[in-house]
Design a protein around this motif. Structure first.
Motif, PDB file in Angstrom:
ATOM      1  N   GLY A 230       0.827  -1.192   0.000  1.00  0.00           N
ATOM      2  CA  GLY A 230       0.000   0.000   0.000  1.00  0.00           C
ATOM      3  C   GLY A 230       0.862   1.243   0.000  1.00  0.00           C
ATOM      4  O   GLY A 230       2.055   1.185  -0.312  1.00  0.00           O
ATOM      5  N   GLU A 231       0.262   2.363   0.367  1.00  0.00           N
ATOM      6  CA  GLU A 231       0.970   3.641   0.358  1.00  0.00           C
ATOM      7  C   GLU A 231       0.697   4.385   1.660  1.00  0.00           C
ATOM      8  O   GLU A 231      -0.424   4.393   2.171  1.00  0.00           O
ATOM      9  CB  GLU A 231       0.510   4.489  -0.829  1.00  0.00           C
ATOM     10  CG  GLU A 231       1.283   5.797  -0.996  1.00  0.00           C
ATOM     11  CD  GLU A 231       0.836   6.575  -2.226  1.00  0.00           C
ATOM     12  OE1 GLU A 231       1.530   6.496  -3.262  1.00  0.00           O
ATOM     13  OE2 GLU A 231      -0.220   7.252  -2.140  1.00  0.00           O
ATOM     14  N   HIS A 232       1.736   4.999   2.203  1.00  0.00           N
ATOM     15  CA  HIS A 232       1.578   5.806   3.415  1.00  0.00           C
ATOM     16  C   HIS A 232       1.578   7.283   3.042  1.00  0.00           C
ATOM     17  O   HIS A 232       1.894   7.657   1.906  1.00  0.00           O
ATOM     18  CB  HIS A 232       2.696   5.500   4.418  1.00  0.00           C
ATOM     19  CG  HIS A 232       4.070   5.805   3.902  1.00  0.00           C
ATOM     20  ND1 HIS A 232       4.541   7.094   3.729  1.00  0.00           N
ATOM     21  CD2 HIS A 232       5.088   4.990   3.501  1.00  0.00           C
ATOM     22  CE1 HIS A 232       5.774   7.073   3.275  1.00  0.00           C
ATOM     23  NE2 HIS A 232       6.125   5.800   3.115  1.00  0.00           N
ATOM     24  N   HIS A 247      -3.725   1.673   7.113  1.00  0.00           N
ATOM     25  CA  HIS A 247      -4.651   1.862   5.981  1.00  0.00           C
ATOM     26  C   HIS A 247      -4.261   1.000   4.768  1.00  0.00           C
ATOM     27  O   HIS A 247      -4.201   1.491   3.633  1.00  0.00           O
ATOM     28  CB  HIS A 247      -4.703   3.342   5.574  1.00  0.00           C
ATOM     29  CG  HIS A 247      -5.002   4.279   6.689  1.00  0.00           C
ATOM     30  ND1 HIS A 247      -6.159   4.194   7.458  1.00  0.00           N
ATOM     31  CD2 HIS A 247      -4.288   5.326   7.203  1.00  0.00           C
ATOM     32  CE1 HIS A 247      -6.155   5.146   8.373  1.00  0.00           C
ATOM     33  NE2 HIS A 247      -5.030   5.834   8.248  1.00  0.00           N
ATOM     34  N   LEU A 248      -4.021  -0.267   5.016  1.00  0.00           N
ATOM     35  CA  LEU A 248      -3.603  -1.140   3.912  1.00  0.00           C
ATOM     36  C   LEU A 248      -4.781  -1.644   3.087  1.00  0.00           C
ATOM     37  O   LEU A 248      -4.604  -2.061   1.940  1.00  0.00           O
ATOM     38  CB  LEU A 248      -2.795  -2.315   4.459  1.00  0.00           C
ATOM     39  CG  LEU A 248      -1.457  -1.922   5.112  1.00  0.00           C
ATOM     40  CD1 LEU A 248      -0.737  -3.145   5.645  1.00  0.00           C
ATOM     41  CD2 LEU A 248      -0.576  -1.176   4.120  1.00  0.00           C
ATOM     42  N   GLY A 249      -5.953  -1.655   3.662  1.00  0.00           N
ATOM     43  CA  GLY A 249      -7.138  -2.000   2.876  1.00  0.00           C
ATOM     44  C   GLY A 249      -7.401  -3.480   2.739  1.00  0.00           C
ATOM     45  O   GLY A 249      -8.492  -3.883   2.367  1.00  0.00           O
ATOM     46  N   ARG A 250      -6.413  -4.321   2.980  1.00  0.00           N
ATOM     47  CA  ARG A 250      -6.627  -5.771   2.897  1.00  0.00           C
ATOM     48  C   ARG A 250      -5.778  -6.464   3.957  1.00  0.00           C
ATOM     49  O   ARG A 250      -4.671  -6.026   4.252  1.00  0.00           O
ATOM     50  CB  ARG A 250      -6.261  -6.306   1.509  1.00  0.00           C
ATOM     51  CG  ARG A 250      -4.863  -5.976   1.038  1.00  0.00           C
ATOM     52  CD  ARG A 250      -4.694  -6.310  -0.432  1.00  0.00           C
ATOM     53  NE  ARG A 250      -3.408  -5.897  -0.972  1.00  0.00           N
ATOM     54  CZ  ARG A 250      -2.323  -6.660  -1.035  1.00  0.00           C
ATOM     55  NH1 ARG A 250      -2.380  -7.900  -0.566  1.00  0.00           N
ATOM     56  NH2 ARG A 250      -1.196  -6.206  -1.547  1.00  0.00           N
TER      57      ARG A 250
END
Length: 372
Positions: A230-232, A247-250
């Motif tokens: 993901g993105e930070h 906030h990786l989403g998965r």
């Protein structure tokens, strides 16, 4: 003795000053103005150095019948404590600003200024004890109230500065005892809330403070194998052991939570993984401060790496360059190595490693690395 009592405007420092007066010392109160933009009032239990705090300190001095002054140390505080805080996060490390404040402000700038003015000691409301050996050398010990013990953040002082300090609250059984004593003495701060969090981040939003001062550049969040997950929003706002805000989403393939394992500022990368990868079995530290001659061989101790954190059994030895100075003053050169008898979780570079023998502080260093 002539004693300078540091009055923050809180109940602890007020009672500490009262006890110094009661002990027969010639006491003068001083409030340190550490903020460049002092608010009119505190934000509940957060923040420091408000005009309200200065007023509370003045009223405590009036009740005690001692002279009172305000010293503006805001420039020094900004140049040392705040600057170090920002530089450490920018380098991917996790600083403890309370340690740096004790090192650079309360027991350096304040103490040196007090000595220059002819004072024999500085009294503060810290929870710790000072004991003296047969030769008069001071040693730093945990307070009687272990829940409030602050010896961890005071260990950076070293024996020379400890010899010119007073901690009148070291033998109290609880904070309730301090509040009751304040009420009995007519000190209006008896019910004032304790301060917590980082004093110069009054709203408690540390990530927001870092983004404002250091900027924020998005970058990759990767696992231990380098796979992008993901993105930070900016690596400087993350710290080792952090779980929230990724906030990786998965979820991970095995469903286990992910934690920050490493922050790489050069590549603006945050590395995450399962909690067991946070376990370490040893660490190294630099800028060691010793209260005893630095141990050259492995010596049993208890290790603490967070304020109010639990200790683990360990062994410590000095690394190259650590020496004991003349007149019992410890040199702050060289470092230390610690190996733990059991794994310790979430050790971050920049934190303080403090080693104890029972309740007595042996030494302290800033963590530079760890190993599994």
């Amino acid at each position: 003795m002539r004693v300078l009592a540091a009055l923050s405007g809180g109940v602890d420092s007020a009672v500490a000053a009262a006890r110094a007066v009661e002990a027969g010392h010639d006491v003068v109160g001083v409030h340190m103005a550490l903020s460049r933009s002092r608010a009119q009032e505190r934000q509940g239990s957060r923040g420091c150095c408000s005009i309200e705090d200065a007023g509370d300190a003045r009223r405590a001095a009036d009740v005690l019948g001692i002279p009172y002054y305000v010293w503006d140390l805001s420039e020094r505080f900004e140049q040392t404590v705040v600057a170090d805080f920002l530089a450490e996060y920018a380098a991917g490390r996790t600083p403890n600003p309370c340690v740096r404040c004790n090192e650079h402000i309360k027991f350096s700038t304040l103490l040196d200024k007090a000595t220059a003015l002819g004072f024999d000691a500085v009294a503060t409301g810290h929870y710790a004890r000072i004991e003296r050996g047969p030769d008069g050398a001071p040693s730093l010990h945990r307070s009687r109230d272990l829940a409030k013990d602050q010896s961890y953040v005071l260990a950076v002082m070293g024996p020379a500065r400890l010899a010119r300090a007073l901690f009148p609250l070291g033998d109290v059984a609880s904070k309730d005892e301090v509040r009751a004593e304040a009420a009995d003495r007519g000190l209006g701060v008896s019910e004032k809330p304790d301060s917590y969090d980082i004093c110069f981040v009054a709203d408690g939003n540390t990530a927001g403070f870092l983004r404002e001062r250091l900027g924020s550049t998005p970058g990759p969040v990767v696992d231990a194998d380098g796979t992008v997950l993901g993105e930070h929003e900016g690596a400087v706002t993350y710290t080792v052991g952090q779980r929230k805000g990724l906030h990786l989403g998965r979820p991970a393939p095995d469903g286990r939570p992910r934690y920050v394992l490493e922050v790489r500022p050069v590549t603006n990368t945050v590395v995450v993984g399962p909690v067991d990868l946070l376990d370490v079995h040893g660490l190294t530290g630099t800028d060691a401060v010793w209260f005893d001659p630095p141990p050259q061989d492995w010596t049993d101790c208890a290790l603490q790496v967070r304020a109010h954190g639990a200790t683990v059994p360990a062994q410590v030895r000095a690394s190259a360059g650590s020496v004991i100075g003349s007149a019992g003053t410890a040199a702050v050169e060289g470092g230390l190595e610690v190996r733990m008898a059991e794994p310790l979780r979430g050790v971050a570079a920049g934190q303080s490693a403090v080693v104890y023998d029972g309740d007595r502080v042996l030494g302290q260093a800033t963590i530079t690395g760890s190993w599994r």
